[in-house]
Motif scaffolding. Structure first.
Motif, mmCIF file in Angstrom:
data_model
loop_
_atom_site.group_PDB
_atom_site.id
_atom_site.type_symbol
_atom_site.label_atom_id
_atom_site.label_comp_id
_atom_site.label_asym_id
_atom_site.label_seq_id
_atom_site.Cartn_x
_atom_site.Cartn_y
_atom_site.Cartn_z
ATOM 1 N N ALA A 212 0.985 -1.262 -0.064
ATOM 2 C CA ALA A 212 0.267 0.026 -0.015
ATOM 3 C C ALA A 212 0.897 1.185 -0.159
ATOM 4 O O ALA A 212 2.095 1.238 0.471
ATOM 5 C CB ALA A 212 -0.877 0.030 1.323
ATOM 6 N N GLY A 213 0.167 2.356 -0.432
ATOM 7 C CA GLY A 213 1.059 3.668 -0.508
ATOM 8 C C GLY A 213 0.102 4.511 0.443
ATOM 9 O O GLY A 213 -0.886 4.907 -0.259
ATOM 10 N N TYR A 214 0.737 5.195 1.379
ATOM 11 C CA TYR A 214 -0.300 5.844 2.197
ATOM 12 C C TYR A 214 0.696 7.416 2.194
ATOM 13 O O TYR A 214 1.659 7.530 3.105
ATOM 14 C CB TYR A 214 -0.390 5.608 3.710
ATOM 15 N N GLY A 215 -0.003 8.412 1.982
ATOM 16 C CA GLY A 215 0.756 9.593 2.019
ATOM 17 C C GLY A 215 2.347 9.722 1.191
ATOM 18 O O GLY A 215 2.137 9.450 -0.006
ATOM 19 N N ARG B 116 4.564 7.604 2.117
ATOM 20 C CA ARG B 116 5.168 6.284 2.314
ATOM 21 C C ARG B 116 4.633 5.099 1.674
ATOM 22 O O ARG B 116 3.516 5.133 1.446
ATOM 23 C CB ARG B 116 4.955 6.097 4.116
ATOM 24 N N PHE B 117 5.481 4.308 1.536
ATOM 25 C CA PHE B 117 5.235 2.748 0.938
ATOM 26 C C PHE B 117 5.140 1.836 2.097
ATOM 27 O O PHE B 117 6.139 1.821 3.129
ATOM 28 C CB PHE B 117 6.165 2.391 -0.238
ATOM 29 N N VAL B 118 3.978 0.890 2.400
ATOM 30 C CA VAL B 118 4.344 -0.030 3.047
ATOM 31 C C VAL B 118 4.644 -1.359 2.383
ATOM 32 O O VAL B 118 3.670 -1.902 1.497
ATOM 33 C CB VAL B 118 2.882 -0.696 3.843
ATOM 34 N N LEU B 119 5.726 -1.764 2.513
ATOM 35 C CA LEU B 119 6.185 -3.043 1.696
ATOM 36 C C LEU B 119 5.988 -4.177 2.541
ATOM 37 O O LEU B 119 6.108 -4.417 3.832
ATOM 38 C CB LEU B 119 7.891 -2.929 1.491
ATOM 39 N N GLY B 120 5.769 -5.506 1.820
ATOM 40 C CA GLY B 120 5.597 -6.722 2.489
ATOM 41 C C GLY B 120 6.674 -7.817 1.985
ATOM 42 O O GLY B 120 6.897 -7.682 0.667
ATOM 43 N N GLY B 121 7.230 -8.416 3.044
ATOM 44 C CA GLY B 121 8.390 -9.459 2.533
ATOM 45 C C GLY B 121 7.754 -10.559 1.824
ATOM 46 O O GLY B 121 6.547 -11.045 1.987
ATOM 47 N N ILE B 122 8.708 -11.067 0.983
ATOM 48 C CA ILE B 122 8.225 -12.033 0.179
ATOM 49 C C ILE B 122 9.148 -13.289 0.076
ATOM 50 O O ILE B 122 10.633 -13.122 0.066
ATOM 51 C CB ILE B 122 8.326 -11.871 -1.574
ATOM 52 N N SER B 123 8.738 -14.598 0.533
ATOM 53 C CA SER B 123 9.202 -15.860 0.645
ATOM 54 C C SER B 123 8.640 -16.948 -0.079
ATOM 55 O O SER B 123 7.453 -17.137 0.198
ATOM 56 C CB SER B 123 9.524 -16.040 2.178
ATOM 57 N N ASP B 124 9.244 -17.607 -1.041
ATOM 58 C CA ASP B 124 8.853 -18.586 -1.846
ATOM 59 C C ASP B 124 7.404 -18.220 -2.470
ATOM 60 O O ASP B 124 6.690 -18.827 -2.646
ATOM 61 C CB ASP B 124 8.482 -19.745 -0.980
ATOM 62 N N GLY B 125 7.473 -16.790 -2.995
ATOM 63 C CA GLY B 125 6.384 -16.490 -3.933
ATOM 64 C C GLY B 125 5.198 -16.036 -2.851
ATOM 65 O O GLY B 125 4.211 -15.798 -3.507
ATOM 66 N N THR C 210 6.404 -6.568 7.357
ATOM 67 C CA THR C 210 6.327 -5.375 6.706
ATOM 68 C C THR C 210 7.531 -4.284 7.042
ATOM 69 O O THR C 210 7.843 -4.332 8.065
ATOM 70 C CB THR C 210 4.886 -4.799 7.343
ATOM 71 N N LEU C 211 7.492 -3.484 6.239
ATOM 72 C CA LEU C 211 8.590 -2.470 6.133
ATOM 73 C C LEU C 211 7.816 -1.100 5.621
ATOM 74 O O LEU C 211 7.393 -1.230 4.401
ATOM 75 C CB LEU C 211 9.786 -2.993 5.281
ATOM 76 N N VAL C 212 8.155 -0.115 6.097
ATOM 77 C CA VAL C 212 7.693 1.277 5.876
ATOM 78 C C VAL C 212 8.910 1.953 5.468
ATOM 79 O O VAL C 212 9.736 2.233 6.156
ATOM 80 C CB VAL C 212 6.997 1.942 7.211
ATOM 81 N N ILE C 213 8.766 2.646 4.320
ATOM 82 C CA ILE C 213 9.775 3.356 3.673
ATOM 83 C C ILE C 213 9.435 4.681 3.050
ATOM 84 O O ILE C 213 8.075 4.627 2.627
ATOM 85 C CB ILE C 213 10.831 2.527 2.809
ATOM 86 N N PRO C 214 9.834 5.882 3.251
ATOM 87 C CA PRO C 214 9.374 6.897 2.197
ATOM 88 C C PRO C 214 9.650 6.721 0.834
ATOM 89 O O PRO C 214 10.368 5.956 0.249
ATOM 90 C CB PRO C 214 10.443 8.052 2.693
ATOM 91 N N LYS C 215 8.783 7.315 0.082
ATOM 92 C CA LYS C 215 8.379 7.326 -1.255
ATOM 93 C C LYS C 215 9.639 7.583 -1.975
ATOM 94 O O LYS C 215 9.893 7.071 -3.137
ATOM 95 C CB LYS C 215 7.040 7.841 -1.966
ATOM 96 N N ASN C 216 10.366 8.685 -1.381
ATOM 97 C CA ASN C 216 11.365 9.167 -2.292
ATOM 98 C C ASN C 216 12.924 8.533 -1.675
ATOM 99 O O ASN C 216 13.924 8.877 -1.803
ATOM 100 C CB ASN C 216 11.532 10.592 -1.996
ATOM 101 N N SER C 217 12.686 7.260 -1.093
ATOM 102 C CA SER C 217 13.763 6.548 -0.606
ATOM 103 C C SER C 217 14.650 6.151 -1.783
ATOM 104 O O SER C 217 14.211 5.779 -2.909
ATOM 105 C CB SER C 217 13.439 5.297 0.254
#
Length: 256
Positions: free
Chosen positions: A211-214, A216-225, A231-238
């Motif tokens: 998801a993208g809120y404001g 920030r991006f909310v990232l989700g880790g992927i394992s075996d598809g 989850t990981l939150v990073i700024p959109k300009n990271s």
């Protein structure tokens, strides 16, 4: 003047309804992936998307509700009210399906059983109609359900009593709560069936943008598809956002 007042009220309420709809939709989506509700931010894009998805998803239920209300409350025929009585359990089962994001076996069984018993009731009427005709068969069915016949003009409306006002307010609040839970369920369903996610790699590990809120991006880790629950939150300009590309996953979320 009354028309202008009603239009003014609707115009003032519409933005609030749109915001609440988008908020409940995002809560359902975020809850599915374990995203903190504090991260949710509602903007115009999220409002438009959630409103369109909810409108399309709720359209069959709204049409069914209009039919149910017409047969049960707006039509004075005993035959119509008999049909409304048969549809009542189907209506409640449909509500439970929406609230459960169409993912509850109990809700599906309830819907199937309500349709089954409705079919049995109709077959009984059809069997009686072979000998006495449809009108008489429906009359006997209505008598069996103790459905009274309304005669004469409708009663004139009178000032509501305190108990009637309390019941009306309680019913209104209950309807709002149910509507919010249904929209939340639609958000959860949207998260279940979503397959295309922007994907990137950070420190050798694959992540998808949940998801993208404001800003920030909310990232989700992927394992075996599959989404691994992290989850990981990073700024959109990271600077970590590199080689972002769309990837289709057959089933990102895997129930354990």
């Amino acid at each position: 003047m009354s028309l202008i007042f009603r239009e003014g009220v609707m115009l003032s309420i519409a933005p609030v309804l749109a915001y609440v709809t988008a908020w409940m939709f995002e809560i359902g989506y975020a809850e599915f992936y374990g995203i903190s509700f504090e991260l949710i931010e509602i903007d115009l894009k999220a409002t438009i998307i959630s409103m369109l998805i909810c409108l399309v998803t709720l359209l069959p239920f709204l049409a069914f509700t209009c039919l149910f209300l017409y047969l049960g409350f707006l039509n004075r025929s005993r035959k119509s009210r008999w049909w409304a009585l048969q549809l009542m359990f189907v209506w409640f089962s449909s509500i439970s399906l929406y609230i459960s994001s169409f993912d509850s076996m109990i809700a599906w069984v309830g819907l199937v059983l309500s349709l089954f018993f409705m079919a049995i009731s109709f077959l009984r009427v059809a069997w009686m109609a072979r000998s006495v005709g449809w009108d008489e068969a429906f009359t006997k069915a209505a008598d069996g359900e103790r459905i009274r016949n309304f005669e004469g003009p409708p009663p004139k409306p009178s000032a509501p009593t305190a108990s009637q006002t309390l019941i009306s307010v309680t019913a209104l609040l209950g309807s709002v709560l149910i509507a919010c839970l249904m929209i939340k369920g639609i958000g959860g369903r949207a998260a279940m069936i979503k397959t295309a996610f922007p994907t990137l790699a950070i420190d050798g590990k694959s992540y998808v943008v949940l998801a993208g809120y404001g800003d920030r991006f909310v990232l989700g880790g992927i394992s075996d598809g599959h989404f691994d629950g992290n989850t990981l939150v990073i700024p959109k300009n990271s600077e970590k956002i590199m080689n972002l590309k769309a990837v289709y996953y057959e089933s990102l979320y895997s129930k354990k």
